[in-house]
Design an enzyme around this catalytic site. Structure first.
Site, PDB file in Angstrom:
ATOM      1  CB  CYS A 137      -8.000  -2.480 -11.452  1.00 49.16           C
ATOM      2  SG  CYS A 137      -9.014  -2.486  -9.994  1.00 49.16           S
ATOM      3  CG  HIS A 185     -14.168  -3.639  -9.171  1.00 45.72           C
ATOM      4  ND1 HIS A 185     -14.253  -4.261 -10.376  1.00 45.72           N
ATOM      5  CD2 HIS A 185     -12.854  -3.437  -8.938  1.00 45.72           C
ATOM      6  CE1 HIS A 185     -13.021  -4.428 -10.858  1.00 45.72           C
ATOM      7  NE2 HIS A 185     -12.166  -3.946 -10.001  1.00 45.72           N
ATOM      8  CG  HIS A 213      -5.123   0.509  -8.300  1.00 38.19           C
ATOM      9  ND1 HIS A 213      -5.933   1.195  -7.423  1.00 38.19           N
ATOM     10  CD2 HIS A 213      -5.811  -0.567  -8.671  1.00 38.19           C
ATOM     11  CE1 HIS A 213      -7.065   0.546  -7.286  1.00 38.19           C
ATOM     12  NE2 HIS A 213      -7.014  -0.542  -8.025  1.00 38.19           N
ATOM     13  CG  MET A 261     -16.982  -3.049   3.946  1.00 36.82           C
ATOM     14  SD  MET A 261     -18.491  -3.930   3.517  1.00 36.82           S
ATOM     15  CE  MET A 261     -17.930  -5.015   2.243  1.00 36.82           C
ATOM     16  CG  HIS A 280      -3.390  -0.974  -4.854  1.00 40.18           C
ATOM     17  ND1 HIS A 280      -2.849  -1.797  -3.903  1.00 40.18           N
ATOM     18  CD2 HIS A 280      -4.371  -1.691  -5.457  1.00 40.18           C
ATOM     19  CE1 HIS A 280      -3.478  -2.962  -3.928  1.00 40.18           C
ATOM     20  NE2 HIS A 280      -4.400  -2.934  -4.853  1.00 40.18           N
ATOM     21  N   GLY A 281      -3.941   0.600  -1.787  1.00 41.45           N
ATOM     22  CA  GLY A 281      -5.114   0.295  -0.963  1.00 41.45           C
ATOM     23  C   GLY A 281      -4.674  -0.301   0.357  1.00 41.45           C
ATOM     24  N   GLY A 306      -4.806  -3.733   1.091  1.00 38.65           N
ATOM     25  CA  GLY A 306      -4.123  -5.023   0.905  1.00 38.65           C
ATOM     26  C   GLY A 306      -4.794  -6.097   1.736  1.00 38.65           C
TER      27      GLY A 306
END
Lengths: 486, 140
Positions: free
Chosen positions: A104, A209, A334, A386, A409-410, A412
């Site tokens: 991913c 996604h 990731h 978003m 990675h983001g 969370g």
């Protein structure tokens, strides 16, 4: 949610916390969590810390079971975990340390368009992307491949897509591993996995996604922004997807295949989802060969998705993607395990690095980086939720020294999907997003609610920690304009 | 199983369920049924005849058999593009399972959630005073 985690946590400094090795008998190394006080409050709310301690049981693990500030409760490994095992000393590889969605990852495409240029066309762009890019659960694409071609994808990765005319040599250079890990073994992949992968090339998938049209709203480092040709108000495209059903099946196959290894190699782990085998064992090698196939499939998939995106923009603006300046900045994985050379206690050797919800963040000068990024360090792409922001960062020397060249990675998750569905009204949410100038198009209304900004930590807090801890460096920040969800 | 005869368990990123049954055969059946209820719901009257798929599995212990069963169904569902709605368990003993499962094509359903797999994390499969209970967390 579950009870507050009550285990021992020692403060190392404002951004680093330690779960001592003495917390649980069987831990081979301590746990180290990158977070500040604010994020720690959320992190303690679920079982992520316990999972950091559990990962410390893995045979051959060195230095520490590491966790990034976006850490949250997963299954087996926490999401946001990094673990390195010493291959020559019986170090293991665990399919649970990679996850079901192998590779991913995210890619970031710049454009020469400004927010002003797309102001009146945003709706057309979002609808074109939504219509032209297959998304949603089990989505199937127009890019259909034969069984022979599928095998080729598993070995060649993004290069396969480029050979079909879906991109350029330049795209490969701007992809981690040039879009194909060496050592992929298509014979280690089951028939069922092939069957599941056949129809899903060039599809986005569902859940978290997405494909986003974004605009740069903050620059942090003028030298780095110049190096990446980035300016305020510039339009970017971010693509987040993985290896789809093929990856899920490979993980499932190998969790099953590796289960007897616990007994065979006398391995004791506190959670069976941490099932593993020595990297240098027939079972470990087979998993690694199959996992690399799924990783390559995912890179080919994101390359196809970018091709479809470029085509959609060409249609709207009636000009070529080259003229629209739609060049790939970088593509990162990731969810992955890699054999990488790192220095531990003054000795450089090969380790198996698991990044489960963590991103490679190699510092300047690393030999794995293409010439164009040798000076800047590796581009690191951090998608947010978003409604807030996403980031472009670069890797640092400090990440090489502390985290095996890894970072977050983001954002969370902080709220469960069920809690999000219970507490958030989809129409109110869409209105809120619209008032911020964000247009969302998704297959399922439940996906929108499950992925609402309220369900995530603030990515700005997460990035502050990795920047301040020095394991990556901020380049610029984006905010979403158009969001396409599965 | 009647609709929603399962409980959702809170999990930050994924979906967990608790399922009860009178016996272990029913537990396997009810959990499979719950999983597909989370995954999809019928769009309206069924336009296709049901397709029958055999499932034969072996495992090292009952818990592995349980996880393998759920993952095999997810895998078959994806590969054959079917949503399963009925599960006839013919044999379930000595860590061996033989079943016939019945599915209809995807186009008959509204898909709500992509379930990637059932996991072993915090898995429970146990006999209780009143019957059987399972708890399982799915990666979604």
């Amino acid at each position: 949610m579950s009870e507050l985690w009550q285990g021992p946590l020692e403060k190392i400094d404002n951004y680093r916390w330690c779960i001592p090795k003495s917390y649980k008998p069987g831990m081979r190394v301590p746990g180290i969590i990158y977070a500040d006080e604010k994020l720690l409050k959320d992190i303690r709310q679920d079982k992520a810390m316990e999972q950091v301690a559990n990962v410390a049981f893995l045979p051959g693990i060195v230095k520490a079971s590491l966790a990034m500030p976006d850490i949250h409760w997963g299954y087996g490994f926490s999401i946001g975990g990094v673990a390195a095992t010493d291959i020559e000393n019986g170090g293991v590889i665990s399919p649970g340390g990679v996850g079901f969605d192998i590779n991913c990852g995210v890619r970031l495409v710049r454009t020469s368009l400004t927010q002003e240029d797309i102001k009146d066309k945003l709706k057309d762009i979002v609808y074109a992307l939504f219509n032209d890019i297959p998304s949603g659960v089990g989505s199937k694409g127009d890019i259909r491949v034969s069984a022979r071609e599928e095998k080729e994808i598993l070995v060649k990765g993004s290069k396969w897509a480029v050979e079909q005319g879906f991109g350029t040599q330049d795209d490969l250079e701007c992809t981690e591993e040039n879009g194909a890990m060496q050592g992929a073994d298509p014979d280690a992949v089951s028939e069922r996995a092939y069957e599941r992968g056949k129809a899903q090339s060039g599809t986005l998938g569902s859940g978290n996604h997405f494909l986003e049209v974004q605009v740069i709203d903050q620059l942090y480092d003028s030298e780095l922004c110049d190096a990446f040709s980035l300016n305020l108000g510039q339009v970017m495209v971010m693509i987040h997807s993985g290896s789809r059903g093929l990856g899920f099946q490979i993980c499932d196959d190998y969790v099953r295949n590796l289960m007897p290894c616990l007994q065979k190699y006398h391995i004791s782990v506190p959670d069976r989802q941490l099932v593993c085998a020595p990297v240098e064992s027939p079972e470990g090698r087979a998993y690694l060969g199959a996992m690399r196939c799924a990783a390559n499939y995912a890179w080919a998939n994101r390359q196809c998705l970018m091709h479809l995106t470029r085509r959609a923009f060409e249609k709207i603006f009636s000009t070529s993607w080259e003229k629209l300046g739609m060049y790939l900045i970088y593509d990162v994985a990731h969810n992955i395990a890699k054999v990488e050379k790192h220095e531990v206690e003054g000795k450089a050797k090969n380790f198996c690095i698991h990044r489960k919800g963590a991103t490679r963040a190699f510092g300047p000068g690393h030999p794995a980086l293409p010439e164009r990024y040798k000076k800047t360090g590796q581009p690191v792409i951090i998608p947010g939720d978003m409604g807030r922001n996403s980031y472009l960062l670069v890797g640092t020397q400090k990440a090489m020294e502390e985290t095996f060249g890894s970072t977050c990675h983001g954002a969370g998750r902080v709220k469960s999907r069920t809690a999000a569905v219970r507490s958030i009204n989809v129409n109110t949410l869409l209105k809120e997003l619209e008032s911020k100038g964000i247009m969302v198009k998704a297959h399922g209304r439940s996906t929108i609610v499950e992925e609402a900004p309220q369900a995530y930590k603030d990515v700005n807090d997460v990035v502050d920690v990795v920047h301040n801890a020095g394991i990556s460096k901020r380049v610029c920040r984006m905010r979403p304009l158009g969001v396409i969800k599965g | 199983m009647a609709e929603k005869e399962y409980e959702l368990l809170e999990h930050t990123a994924d979906i967990g369920i608790r399922v009860r049954a009178n016996n272990i055969n029913e537990l396997f059946k009810n959990t499979a049924s719950a999983m597909f209820q989370i995954l999809a719901e019928p769009k309206g009257p069924m336009t296709h005849a049901a397709e029958e798929v055999p499932v034969n599995l072996n495992a090292g212990n009952p818990e592995q058999l349980f996880v393998n069963w759920l993952n095999e169904l997810l895998s078959l569902s994806a590969a054959k593009e079917l949503i399963f709605f009925d599960f006839k368990i013919k044999t379930l003993e000595n860590n061996r399972l033989e079943a016939l499962v019945f599915g209809r094509p995807l186009e008959n359903f509204q898909i709500n959630t992509e379930i990637k797999a059932a996991t072993y994390h915090e898995l429970k499969l146990e006999k209780t005073e009143s019957g059987w209970l399972a708890e399982v967390i799915f990666d979604v």
